[in-house]
Design an enzyme around this catalytic site. Structure first.
Site, PDB file in Angstrom:
ATOM      1  N   ASP A 198       0.824  -1.209   0.000  1.00 27.74           N
ATOM      2  CA  ASP A 198       0.000   0.000   0.000  1.00 27.74           C
ATOM      3  C   ASP A 198       0.858   1.259   0.000  1.00 27.74           C
ATOM      4  OD1 ASP A 198      -2.402  -1.244  -0.124  1.00 27.74           O
ATOM      5  OD2 ASP A 198      -3.048  -0.790   1.914  1.00 27.74           O
ATOM      6  N   ASP A 254      -7.345  -7.643  13.737  1.00 30.58           N
ATOM      7  CA  ASP A 254      -6.896  -8.965  14.177  1.00 30.58           C
ATOM      8  C   ASP A 254      -7.737  -9.483  15.341  1.00 30.58           C
ATOM      9  OD1 ASP A 254      -5.986  -6.999  15.882  1.00 30.58           O
ATOM     10  OD2 ASP A 254      -3.861  -7.396  15.531  1.00 30.58           O
TER      11      ASP A 254
END
Length: 541
Positions: free
Chosen positions: A150, A303
Site C-alpha cells: 500500500d 486482528d
C-alpha cells in the site's frame, strides 16, 4: 439544598464586607477577619459534606478494582505454573506429527499455504521480511507469497517490486499486489489479497508484518497443528525482539510484551482455547476465517475482531510459546505512543460494538462468553488502563490533601508488589529495571486511558491509524542507503500532558514531605520524575 445555597450566602457576606471596607475604613481589619472566617467555614463544610465522601467512594471503587485485577493476575500465573509443572505443551495437548514427504504423492500431502506480508512505505525492512518468507522450508509448488503493498512513495514501490522480481527469478511463487486505495488500512489490504483467484487453492494463510523474520522451520512447526486437529482455527507464535537492548524504552516494552505472551496468551490458550490474535506471526485456517465473515475494517484492531468472531463460532486457538518470530520494537517515544493509542482505542471500540453480539451468541457456552466479556475485554482492555492511571497517578497523589481517607497498605504496597513481581518474571534479565518499568507503565496508562475512552465513546481519533515506524534495527548490514533523520527541536519533543501530570504529582510530593506523616512522597517524587522526563521527550532514541 443548604449545601447549594452556601456559595450564594458566602458571596452575599463577601459583598457586604467589601462595601463596609469602602465606606468605613476603620472596620477594615474586622471585615477582613470576617471574610476569612466565612471562607474557612465554607471550605470546611464543603470538604466535610462533599469532598471527603466523594473521595472515599473513589478510593473504595479503586480498592475493589485492585482486588479484581490481583485475582486475575494470580489466576493467569497459576495456569502457567500448571503448564510448567505438568508439562502441558501444545504438542502434548493436541496431535502433532512432523511433516514428511510421501513416496507416492510427493509434495501433494503438503497443503497449499499462502503467506501475506502487508506493507506501507517499509523502506528499512521490506527486503528483510520478504527474504525471510522466501526462505521458509516448504515445497515451492505448495507455497504462495503475497506482498500487499500500500506504499505511496514511488521509489519504495519500485524497490519492493524489484525485490519480488528477484525472488520470482529463483522459482519462488511470489506475487506483488497493489490496490487503488488504502481503504480499511491493513484489514483492507488483507481482505483485498484474499480475493485473487489463486487464493482458492490455499488451505491456510500466514500473516507477517513487514518487520517480522520467521525462522525457516516456522511452517514445519505450526502447520501440523492445523492439519491433524480440525477443530483448530489459529496457531499463534510468540514475538522475539531483536532490538530490545537498544534503549530503556525498548527494554520496558520487552518486559510488558513478554508478560503478555507468557501470561495472557498462554493462559488463554491452555484454559479457554481462546486469545486475541496478535495480527502477525500466526497461521489461520481459511475455512474458519470465511465462516466468520473474513476481515472487517470497522475498528483499528482487525486482528482481534476476527479472533473474537471466529472464537464465537466454537473454533479453538493454540499459542505456541516455543516458536519465536523475530520482530522490531518502536524505539521512538512518539511512534510508541501512536502504537499504544491504537492498541487501547481499538479494543475498547470493538468491545462497544460486539458486547451484545457476544451475549446473544448461541454457539459457545455461557462460561466462555463470560470469559470473553469480563476477563478478555472488560478487565484487561478497559478497566486495567483506567485503574492504573487514576489510582496510582491521581488518587494516590491527591490523597495527601485528604488525610481523613486512609488507603490501606495492601492496596498501595502488597498487591502492586505481587502483580509487579508476577509480571517481571517473564523477563528475568531485566528484573533490575522493575521500578523504572512500573513508573513508565503508569505514564503510558494515561495515554491508554485516553485511547480507551475515545474507543468507548467513539471520539474523533477512534479510527486513527498511524503505521508504527520501523528503523531496521534488526539489520546486521546496511541493505539500503539510510535517509537523513530530521533533528527535532526541544519544543517539538515536549509532551504537555506528561508535563502537567508531572508538575501536579511533584506538588503533591512536596506537600506530603512538609505536612504529611507518611513516606508517600518518595513514590510521588519518582513518579513525577517519570512524567517530567517523558514530558521533555528524553525517552527512547
Amino acid at each position: 439544598m443548604v449545601l447549594l445555597l452556601k456559595p450564594l450566602i458566602f458571596l452575599h457576606d463577601l459583598s457586604l464586607a467589601l462595601l463596609t471596607v469602602m465606606f468605613h475604613g476603620e472596620g477594615l481589619k474586622a471585615s477582613v477577619d470576617g471574610v476569612l472566617t466565612s471562607m474557612y467555614t465554607m471550605w470546611s463544610s464543603t470538604r466535610r459534606t462533599l469532598i471527603v465522601p466523594v473521595f472515599t467512594c473513589l478510593v473504595t471503587l479503586c480498592l475493589i478494582i485492585s482486588f479484581l485485577v490481583s485475582i486475575e493476575s494470580v489466576y493467569m500465573n497459576l495456569v502457567i505454573l500448571y503448564v510448567k509443572l505438568f508439562d502441558r505443551k501444545p504438542e502434548k495437548v493436541y496431535k502433532w506429527e512432523k511433516m514428511q514427504e510421501d513416496m507416492e504423492l510427493g509434495h501433494q500431502n503438503y497443503p497449499v499455504v499462502l503467506i501475506q506480508i502487508p506493507m506501507y512505505n517499509e523502506r528499512e525492512v521490506f527486503e528483510l521480511s520478504i527474504g525471510a518468507a522466501c526462505r521458509l522450508m516448504w515445497p515451492l509448488d505448495r507455497l504462495i507469497i503475497q506482498v500487499l503493498d500500500d506504499s505511496t512513495n514511488p521509489d519504495i514501490m519500485e524497490l519492493i517490486n524489484m525485490e519480488c522480481a528477484k525472488w520470482a527469478s529463483r522459482d519462488i511463487n511470489i506475487k506483488y499486489e497493489r490496490r487503488d486505495n488504502r481503504n480499511g488500512y491493513k484489514a483492507g489490504a488483507l481482505k483485498h489479497g484474499m480475493t485473487h483467484s489463486y487464493v482458492k487453492q490455499c488451505n491456510y494463510v500466514v500473516i507477517f508484518d513487514a518487520d517480522f523474520e520467521p525462522e525457516p522451520d516456522y511452517l514445519q512447526r505450526t502447520i501440523p497443528f492445523l492439519i491433524h486437529n480440525p477443530e483448530l482455527a489459529l496457531v499463534q507464535a510468540r514475538w522475539k525482539f531483536v532490538n530490545a537492548k537498544t534503549c530503556l524504552l525498548t527494554r520496558m516494552q520487552e518486559m510488558s510484551l513478554n508478560y503478555h505472551f507468557m501470561a495472557e496468551q498462554q493462559s488463554g490458550s491452555v484454559r479457554h482455547a481462546f486469545f486475541g490474535f496478535n495480527g502477525t506471526a500466526g497461521v489461520w485456517r481459511i475455512a474458519a476465517m470465511e465462516e466468520a465473515g473474513g476481515w472487517k475494517d470497522r475498528t483499528t484492531v482487525e486482528d482481534m475482531d476476527l479472533a473474537v468472531r471466529v472464537g464465537l463460532l466454537g473454533w479453538k486457538f493454540v499459542f505456541i510459546n516455543d516458536v519465536e518470530v523475530k520482530s522490531e520494537l518502536p524505539s521512538q517515544f512518539k511512534a510508541f505512543r501512536f502504537q499504544q493509542h491504537r492498541w487501547s482505542c481499538g479494543p475498547a471500540n470493538l468491545f462497544r460494538k460486539m458486547t451484545m453480539e457476544i451475549i446473544h451468541n448461541q454457539r459457545v457456552k455461557i462460561w466462555k462468553k463470560f470469559y470473553v466479556i469480563y476477563s478478555f475485554f472488560f478487565l484487561r482492555k478497559i478497566i486495567i488502563h483506567s485503574f492504573t492511571f487514576f489510582f496510582y497517578c491521581v488518587i494516590l497523589p491527591t490523597s495527601v490533601f485528604v488525610p481523613e481517607v486512609k488507603i490501606p497498605n495492601w492496596a498501595t504496597i502488597y498487591v502492586p508488589s505481587v502483580i509487579t513481581l508476577l509480571g517481571a518474571i517473564a523477563t528475568p534479565r531485566s528484573f533490575y529495571l522493575v521500578i523504572f518499568w512500573v513508573l513508565f507503565e503508569n505514564v503510558m496508562a494515561m495515554h491508554r486511558t485516553k485511547g480507551t475512552l475515545i474507543g468507548l465513546f467513539e471520539g474523533g481519533r477512534v479510527n486513527e491509524w498511524v503505521v508504527t515506524k520501523k528503523l531496521g534495527d534488526s539489520l546486521t548490514t546496511e541493505l539500503l542507503p539510510q535517509l537523513r533523520k530530521p533533528r527535532y527541536g526541544f519544543l517539538e519533543r515536549v509532551n504537555s500532558k506528561e508535563l502537567v501530570m508531572g508538575i501536579y504529582i511533584l506538588c503533591c510530593a512536596c506537600y506530603d514531605f512538609f505536612f504529611g506523616n507518611a513516606f508517600l512522597y518518595l513514590y510521588l517524587l519518582m513518579q513525577a520524575a517519570a512524567f517530567l522526563i517523558s514530558g521533555v521527550g528524553f525517552v527512547g532514541t
